[in-house]
Design a protein around this motif. Structure first.
Motif, PDB file in Angstrom:
ATOM      1  N   GLN A  98      60.954  20.595 -89.795  1.00 42.51           N
ATOM      2  CA  GLN A  98      60.943  21.912 -89.150  1.00 42.51           C
ATOM      3  C   GLN A  98      60.841  23.050 -90.156  1.00 42.51           C
ATOM      4  O   GLN A  98      61.573  23.109 -91.133  1.00 42.51           O
ATOM      5  CB  GLN A  98      62.213  22.085 -88.320  1.00 42.51           C
ATOM      6  N   LYS A 118      56.664  16.812 -87.336  1.00 41.85           N
ATOM      7  CA  LYS A 118      57.768  16.484 -86.440  1.00 41.85           C
ATOM      8  C   LYS A 118      58.077  17.554 -85.406  1.00 41.85           C
ATOM      9  O   LYS A 118      58.429  17.248 -84.263  1.00 41.85           O
ATOM     10  CB  LYS A 118      59.019  16.178 -87.264  1.00 41.85           C
ATOM     11  N   THR A 119      57.986  18.829 -85.757  1.00 39.02           N
ATOM     12  CA  THR A 119      58.305  19.910 -84.822  1.00 39.02           C
ATOM     13  C   THR A 119      57.117  20.855 -84.704  1.00 39.02           C
ATOM     14  O   THR A 119      56.159  20.776 -85.479  1.00 39.02           O
ATOM     15  CB  THR A 119      59.546  20.698 -85.281  1.00 39.02           C
ATOM     16  N   GLU A 120      57.204  21.796 -83.765  1.00 44.33           N
ATOM     17  CA  GLU A 120      56.110  22.745 -83.575  1.00 44.33           C
ATOM     18  C   GLU A 120      55.921  23.665 -84.780  1.00 44.33           C
ATOM     19  O   GLU A 120      54.859  24.261 -84.948  1.00 44.33           O
ATOM     20  CB  GLU A 120      56.351  23.564 -82.306  1.00 44.33           C
TER      21      GLU A 120
END
Length: 324
Positions: A98, A118-120
Motif C-alpha cells: 500500500q 496488492k492495494t489500489e
C-alpha cells in the motif's frame, strides 16, 4: 540410478487406489523406455528436475526496482530486512504494498516470476527506458496501478496479465509522450483504463481493421489525451462509468464516413458518463438538425450510437462539448 543420461535409470512407483500409469513412449527420446506396473518400476531416459528457490520480496518503500533498499523479506513491509541485497529476478515473487510506487528508473529491462499490486495505491511504473521486449514477468495480478510511460502498447513481456485485466482487477495508466502520434492501441481488454498523456493532443486510436471492440471491465478515465474511433463497426464497451476530464476527448476520426442507417460506431456505458471535455460521436460541425436532415448527408459524416447498458439508472452529464 545412474544419472539422467543413462538408459538404466530406475525409479520406484507407488500405485494408489484406482490410479494407473500409462506408457508415454511416443514422447520419449528412446524406444526402449518401459513401464512395468506389476513391479512398480520404470526403465528409460528420465529427467530429474531441481526446482529453483523462489524468494518473495515485498516493497519497503517507494523506490527503484533495481535498488536493494526498495525491498524487504518481511511481509508487512514495515521492517527492512534484506541482508544479501536482493532485487527482483526470474525466481522472485514481487508484492508491492500500500502506498508504494516502484519505478524501473534507468533499467532497460526487468524480470520477476510474478508481480502482485496488492492495494489500489500499489503502483508499478514502467518508464520509457525499459523496453517492452526486455520485460520478463510471468504473472501480473492485483488491484493496483500499472503505469506505462511513453508508449501505446501493453508490455509484451508480461505473459499472463489476465487476472489484472479481469473484472475487479487493476488499473492500466498510459502517460508521457509516445514516439508516434497518433498511435494504435493493440490491447483489447482492460479492467480500468486511464489515459493521461503529457499533452491533450496525443491520440490513441482503435486498430483500423474494421469491427474492433475495446472492452473495459471497470472504468474509463480520459484525463489528458484523445481516444479515437477509426472505422465503422468499432465498439468501446465500458462496464462501469466514463469520466472525460477537461483535457480529455472521445471522438470519431475525420475519415470515418456514413453510408446507410446501419453504419456507425458504438460507445456502450454500464454506469455514469460525465463529460467535462469533448464527446464527439458525429463528424457534423453542428449536431442540431431535424430527423429528416439527419439522413441527408449520412454518406459524408461518421456517426455514433451512445448506448447505456446498465440495469440501473445512470447519470449523463454534458458539462462541455457534446455532439451525438
Amino acid at each position: 540410478g545412474y544419472g539422467t543420461s543413462e538408459k538404466n535409470y530406475w525409479s520406484v512407483l507407488h500405485k494408489v487406489g484406482d490410479t494407473d500409469i500409462h506408457d508415454e513412449s511416443n514422447h520419449s527420446p528412446y524406444n526402449d523406455n518401459t513401464i512395468n506396473i506389476a513391479s512398480g518400476k520404470i526403465c528409460g531416459v528420465w529427467t530429474a528436475i531441481e526446482y529453483p528457490e523462489v524468494v518473495t520480496l515485498y516493497s519497503y518503500n517507494t523506490g527503484d526496482w533495481g535498488v536493494s533498499t526498495t525491498w524487504t523479506l518481511i511481509s508487512t513491509g514495515s521492517v527492512y530486512e534484506n541482508p544479501t541485497g536482493r532485487v527482483p529476478g526470474p525466481k522472485t515473487d514481487v508484492i508491492i504494498l500500500q502506498g508504494h510506487e516502484i519505478s524501473t528508473g534507468e533499467l532497460t529491462g526487468i524480470s520477476a516470476r510474478s508481480v502482485l499490486l496488492k492495494t489500489e495505491s500499489s503502483k508499478l511504473n514502467i518508464e520509457k527506458k525499459c523496453a517492452s521486449d526486455e520485460i520478463e514477468i510471468n504473472d501480473l495480478s492485483g488491484v493496483g496501478v500499472l503505469r506505462i510511460e511513453g508508449r501505446g502498447d501493453f508490455p509484451s513481456g508480461i505473459l499472463h496479465p489476465n487476472k489484472f485485466m479481469a473484472a475487479d482487477g487493476g488499473t492500466t495508466e498510459f502517460y508521457g509522450t509516445p514516439a508516434t502520434n497518433p498511435f494504435t492501441l493493440l490491447q483489447d481488454e482492460f479492467n480500468n483504463l486511464k489515459i493521461n498523456f503529457a499533452t491533450s493532443g496525443i491520440v490513441m486510436q482503435l486498430p483500423g481493421n474494421g469491427a474492433h471492440q475495446l472492452n473495459i471491465n471497470g472504468k474509463l478515465t480520459i484525463e489528458n489525451g484523445i481516444l479515437e474511433f477509426t472505422k465503422n463497426g468499432q465498439i468501446i464497451n465500458v462496464n462501469k462509468g466514463i469520466d472525460i476530464e477537461s483535457n480529455g476527448v472521445i471522438r470519431i476520426h475525420n475519415d470515418v464516413k456514413g453510408g446507410n442507417k446501419n453504419t456507425f460506431v458504438t460507445l456502450q456505458v454500464g454506469g455514469d458518463l460525465i463529460n467535462n471535455g469533448n464527446l464527439i460521436l458525429t463528424r457534423r460541425g453542428n449536431a442540431a438538425f431535424t430527423a429528416a436532415e439527419s439522413r441527408k448527408d449520412e454518406a459524408n459524416y461518421g456517426r455514433g450510437i451512445l448506448h447505456f447498458t446498465g440495469a440501473a439508472n445512470a447519470r449523463f452529464e454534458c458539462l462541455n462539448t457534446t455532439q451525438i
